[in-house]
Enzyme design. Structure first.
Site, PDB file in Angstrom:
ATOM      1  NE  ARG A  36      -2.330  -1.566   3.401  1.00 49.31           N
ATOM      2  CZ  ARG A  36      -2.065  -2.836   3.738  1.00 49.31           C
ATOM      3  NH1 ARG A  36      -2.458  -3.810   2.949  1.00 49.31           N
ATOM      4  NH2 ARG A  36      -1.431  -3.124   4.850  1.00 49.31           N
ATOM      5  CD  GLU A  90       1.272 -11.232  17.131  1.00 47.69           C
ATOM      6  OE1 GLU A  90       0.661 -11.015  16.069  1.00 47.69           O
ATOM      7  OE2 GLU A  90       0.716 -11.544  18.198  1.00 47.69           O
TER       8      GLU A  90
HETATM    9  P1  AMP Z   1       5.137  -2.321  11.596  1.00 42.74           P
HETATM   10  O1  AMP Z   1       6.389  -2.857  11.004  1.00 42.74           O
HETATM   11  O2  AMP Z   1       4.690  -3.068  12.819  1.00 42.74           O
HETATM   12  O3  AMP Z   1       5.190  -0.834  11.798  1.00 42.74           O
HETATM   13  O4  AMP Z   1       3.962  -2.603  10.545  1.00 42.74           O
HETATM   14  C1  AMP Z   1       3.795  -1.780   9.447  1.00 42.74           C
HETATM   15  C2  AMP Z   1       3.415  -2.546   8.212  1.00 42.74           C
HETATM   16  O5  AMP Z   1       2.387  -3.486   8.465  1.00 42.74           O
HETATM   17  C3  AMP Z   1       2.901  -1.598   7.164  1.00 42.74           C
HETATM   18  O6  AMP Z   1       3.447  -1.955   5.904  1.00 42.74           O
HETATM   19  C4  AMP Z   1       1.389  -1.756   7.208  1.00 42.74           C
HETATM   20  O7  AMP Z   1       0.863  -1.788   5.908  1.00 42.74           O
HETATM   21  C5  AMP Z   1       1.143  -3.061   7.932  1.00 42.74           C
HETATM   22  N1  AMP Z   1       0.227  -2.926   9.071  1.00 42.74           N
HETATM   23  C6  AMP Z   1       0.532  -3.100  10.386  1.00 42.74           C
HETATM   24  N2  AMP Z   1      -0.534  -2.972  11.172  1.00 42.74           N
HETATM   25  C7  AMP Z   1      -1.556  -2.666  10.344  1.00 42.74           C
HETATM   26  C8  AMP Z   1      -2.959  -2.394  10.565  1.00 42.74           C
HETATM   27  N3  AMP Z   1      -3.505  -2.406  11.796  1.00 42.74           N
HETATM   28  N4  AMP Z   1      -3.731  -2.112   9.493  1.00 42.74           N
HETATM   29  C9  AMP Z   1      -3.193  -2.096   8.249  1.00 42.74           C
HETATM   30  N5  AMP Z   1      -1.899  -2.363   7.987  1.00 42.74           N
HETATM   31  C10 AMP Z   1      -1.083  -2.641   9.009  1.00 42.74           C
END
Ligand code: AMP
Length: 176
Positions: free
Chosen positions: A63, A100
């Site tokens: 996205r 996770e």
């Molecule tokens: P992080 O590495 O934990 O910051 O996760 C970010 C990535 O995961 C991004 O590329 C987001 O598109 C996706 N992502 C994480 N959590 C969500 C969420 N609640 N809704 C949509 N996309 C998410």
């Protein structure tokens, strides 16, 4: 109504327990489908970096690509895709990021940046900040400089910003 962050929030849909129980997925497709909301999103992130030199705008799969590409167009900059493992066809540089349970890889083409390129990183959501932090490492490994990071949505309760300290970070909509 004047487009602002509160108004933009109305164009983001919460999907409970998707893709798995306990996760609230932030669905940006209503925002993308609305011409005013999409334009506001692109312009608001780009405006934050107005006046800065930007050589490349880097979008994180998938996205992030959608918003990074028009921001690159606005700056007269090139677009660089950062992709999940195994998608890019040429010589790659890779970085691990945490899931996770376990880790995965982010990849970019080795010739994506020139030395000293000024790079803006874009994604839709900042959650834990792990994906963005790995992207910073990729850009810096290839000799380029991160100007800043732009997100549509920040899940502040996951404290992703703490992993991006020292960088100019902008997000349009924050969930506490
Ligand atoms: P992080 O590495 O934990 O910051 O996760 C970010 C990535 O995961 C991004 O590329 C987001 O598109 C996706 N992502 C994480 N959590 C969500 C969420 N609640 N809704 C949509 N996309 C998410």
């Amino acid at each position: 109504m004047t487009p602002d962050a509160t108004w933009l929030k109305d164009h983001i849909r919460d999907i409970a327990d998707w893709p798995k129980p306990g996760v609230t997925f932030k669905d940006i497709t209503p925002m993308l489908a609305d011409v005013d909301a999409f334009r506001f999103t692109v312009d608001a992130i780009a405006d934050h970096y107005a006046g800065r030199t930007i050589d490349k705008v880097c979008g994180i799969e998938a996205r992030g690509f959608i918003v990074a590409a028009p921001i690159a167009y606005r700056f007269g900059a090139g677009f660089v895709p950062v992709r999940k493992a195994g998608k890019l066809p040429w010589d790659i540089e890779k970085e691990e990021y945490e899931l996770e349970y376990g880790t995965d890889l982010l990849e970019v083409h080795r010739d994506a940046f020139g030395r000293g390129d000024q790079v803006l990183i874009i994604d839709d959501v900042m959650a834990t900040g792990g994906t963005a932090a790995a992207t910073i490492r990729l850009v810096e490994k290839l000799g380029a400089t991160v100007v800043g990071l732009g997100f549509i949505i920040e899940l502040a309760f996951l404290h992703g910003r703490e992993r991006l300290t020292g960088h100019d970070v902008v997000s349009l909509v924050t969930y506490e």
